[in-house]
Design a protein around this motif. Structure first.
Motif, mmCIF file in Angstrom:
data_model
loop_
_atom_site.group_PDB
_atom_site.id
_atom_site.type_symbol
_atom_site.label_atom_id
_atom_site.label_comp_id
_atom_site.label_asym_id
_atom_site.label_seq_id
_atom_site.Cartn_x
_atom_site.Cartn_y
_atom_site.Cartn_z
ATOM 1 N N LEU A 133 75.788 -10.471 33.305
ATOM 2 C CA LEU A 133 76.876 -10.413 32.323
ATOM 3 C C LEU A 133 78.217 -10.686 32.991
ATOM 4 O O LEU A 133 79.089 -11.356 32.419
ATOM 5 N N ARG A 134 78.384 -10.186 34.215
ATOM 6 C CA ARG A 134 79.637 -10.463 34.928
ATOM 7 C C ARG A 134 79.755 -11.966 35.226
ATOM 8 O O ARG A 134 80.850 -12.535 35.148
ATOM 9 N N LEU A 135 78.643 -12.596 35.548
ATOM 10 C CA LEU A 135 78.652 -14.043 35.804
ATOM 11 C C LEU A 135 79.066 -14.809 34.548
ATOM 12 O O LEU A 135 79.896 -15.722 34.596
ATOM 13 N N ILE A 136 78.505 -14.409 33.390
ATOM 14 C CA ILE A 136 78.868 -15.061 32.130
ATOM 15 C C ILE A 136 80.351 -14.861 31.841
ATOM 16 O O ILE A 136 81.049 -15.782 31.400
ATOM 17 N N ALA A 137 80.855 -13.660 32.128
ATOM 18 C CA ALA A 137 82.281 -13.374 31.906
ATOM 19 C C ALA A 137 83.144 -14.302 32.770
ATOM 20 O O ALA A 137 84.137 -14.867 32.294
ATOM 21 N N VAL A 138 82.746 -14.480 34.016
ATOM 22 C CA VAL A 138 83.502 -15.354 34.926
ATOM 23 C C VAL A 138 83.453 -16.798 34.426
ATOM 24 O O VAL A 138 84.472 -17.504 34.428
ATOM 25 N N LEU A 185 82.980 -8.972 29.920
ATOM 26 C CA LEU A 185 83.176 -8.110 31.092
ATOM 27 C C LEU A 185 83.087 -6.641 30.698
ATOM 28 O O LEU A 185 82.494 -5.816 31.412
ATOM 29 N N VAL A 186 83.673 -6.312 29.567
ATOM 30 C CA VAL A 186 83.586 -4.937 29.056
ATOM 31 C C VAL A 186 82.122 -4.585 28.780
ATOM 32 O O VAL A 186 81.639 -3.498 29.122
ATOM 33 N N LEU A 187 81.407 -5.537 28.171
ATOM 34 C CA LEU A 187 79.982 -5.320 27.896
ATOM 35 C C LEU A 187 79.204 -5.096 29.188
ATOM 36 O O LEU A 187 78.284 -4.275 29.248
ATOM 37 N N ALA A 188 79.580 -5.823 30.240
ATOM 38 C CA ALA A 188 78.914 -5.657 31.545
ATOM 39 C C ALA A 188 79.118 -4.233 32.060
ATOM 40 O O ALA A 188 78.188 -3.619 32.612
ATOM 41 N N GLU A 189 80.321 -3.698 31.892
ATOM 42 C CA GLU A 189 80.581 -2.330 32.372
ATOM 43 C C GLU A 189 79.838 -1.308 31.518
ATOM 44 O O GLU A 189 79.404 -0.267 32.023
ATOM 45 N N VAL A 190 79.691 -1.602 30.222
ATOM 46 C CA VAL A 190 78.886 -0.724 29.359
ATOM 47 C C VAL A 190 77.439 -0.713 29.853
ATOM 48 O O VAL A 190 76.799 0.336 29.931
ATOM 49 N N PHE A 191 76.932 -1.887 30.198
ATOM 50 C CA PHE A 191 75.576 -1.986 30.725
ATOM 51 C C PHE A 191 75.457 -1.245 32.052
ATOM 52 O O PHE A 191 74.440 -0.608 32.324
ATOM 53 N N ALA A 192 76.499 -1.335 32.888
ATOM 54 C CA ALA A 192 76.467 -0.627 34.178
ATOM 55 C C ALA A 192 76.353 0.876 33.941
ATOM 56 O O ALA A 192 75.625 1.582 34.646
ATOM 57 N N HIS A 193 77.062 1.352 32.931
ATOM 58 C CA HIS A 193 76.964 2.780 32.591
ATOM 59 C C HIS A 193 75.567 3.107 32.084
ATOM 60 O O HIS A 193 75.008 4.165 32.404
ATOM 61 N N GLY A 194 75.002 2.189 31.304
ATOM 62 C CA GLY A 194 73.642 2.369 30.807
ATOM 63 C C GLY A 194 72.632 2.439 31.940
ATOM 64 O O GLY A 194 71.686 3.225 31.889
ATOM 65 N N VAL A 195 72.854 1.645 32.978
ATOM 66 C CA VAL A 195 71.963 1.679 34.153
ATOM 67 C C VAL A 195 72.037 3.056 34.807
ATOM 68 O O VAL A 195 71.012 3.634 35.187
#
Lengths: 205, 72
Positions: A133-138, A185-195
């Motif tokens: 997700l971070r790659l897609i954001a970049v 990027l926000v979604l990526a951080e949400v996923f990181a929290h989910g992990v």
């Protein structure tokens, strides 16, 4: 723990199928562009096109202009330019301009496909998906730069045409890509929290 | 056989099952937990146990939580 692919929701399978189709189209487009450029460079006589913004005065629309409406003069018109019998250098510049977004789109689609596969396997909250997700954001945030590079290459093509002088630069940058990238990027951080939450719960009886 | 988790909690599930003459599979059916998860608990690899699961196991084995789990 993974679930059988057949038990994935229909929406996930539909999205995965659609992504695969788009990815195949992107790869096929890229290969076609390369083959077309190589053939044009070898055989010669190929045509290369690009678009540029041309300043015009006394612009006239196709229809009539009602009272209370005025056109801005001088205005800007988007003009396609065709270079007949392009040189090898011009072919390669056009290829680079056209291939760049196709490659980036293919990378994005491949990454989305990997994410969807993990969702299909009922295992989306993994560190790999956070990185994807971070790659897609970049990639999305780089859209204005890609547009800028394309304009630069268009200007290079214009500069390679004798007597086509004073060709204006490209239009201003759009913020759509960076805005979408920020959301992802926000979604990526949400996923990181989910992990992290998943790690807490894993091993709980 | 008593298993000790990484946190030092000892799980006496094997002893209790033997005392009650029950198999892991029978216990799994009674408490509605998979055999796999009960095996994870039995072997000391569980990281946490829900109160609902603990209560169900204790009712099925007619024991107190302190008999099932102890700390070294």
């Amino acid at each position: 723990m993974t679930a059988p692919a057949s038990s994935a929701p229909g929406s996930v399978r539909f999205a995965a199928g659609l992504t695969t189709i788009f990815l195949v189209v992107a790869v096929a487009t890229g290969l076609f562009l390369i083959a077309h450029a190589v053939r044009g460079a070898v055989d010669g006589g190929d045509e290369v096109s690009f678009r540029g913004a041309v300043r015009v005065s006394n612009a006239q629309p196709a229809g009539s202009v009602p009272h209370g409406v005025r056109l801005e003069n001088p205005g800007i018109a988007d003009v396609p330019v065709h270079i007949e019998d392009a040189s090898t250098k011009q072919e390669m510049v056009a290829l680079a301009r056209d291939l760049l977004p196709v490659v980036l789109i293919a990378i994005g689609l491949w990454t989305i496909r990997r994410i969807l596969r993990s969702v299909r396997d009922a295992d989306p909250f993994i560190e790999a998906n956070v990185r994807r997700l971070r790659l897609i954001a970049v990639l999305l945030m780089f859209v204005p730069f890609v547009v800028g590079i394309r304009h630069y290459l268009d200007n290079a093509l214009a500069a390679s045409v004798p007597r086509l002088t004073n060709w204006p630069n490209g239009e201003g940058l759009s913020l759509n890509g960076p805005a979408a990238g920020l959301i992802v990027l926000v979604l990526a951080e949400v996923f990181a929290h989910g992990v992290r939450l998943r790690e807490d719960v894993e091993g709980t009886i | 056989m008593t298993s000790i988790s990484e946190h030092g909690i000892a799980v006496h599930l094997d002893d209790l099952l033997e005392r009650r003459g029950m198999t892991l599979t029978e216990l799994a059916d009674l408490v509605d937990v998979t055999v796999v998860n009960l095996s994870v608990l039995k072997n000391g690899r569980a990281r946490a146990v829900r109160f609902s699961t603990l209560a169900a196991i204790c009712r099925a084995l007619d024991c107190q939580p302190g008999e099932l789990l102890t700390i070294d």
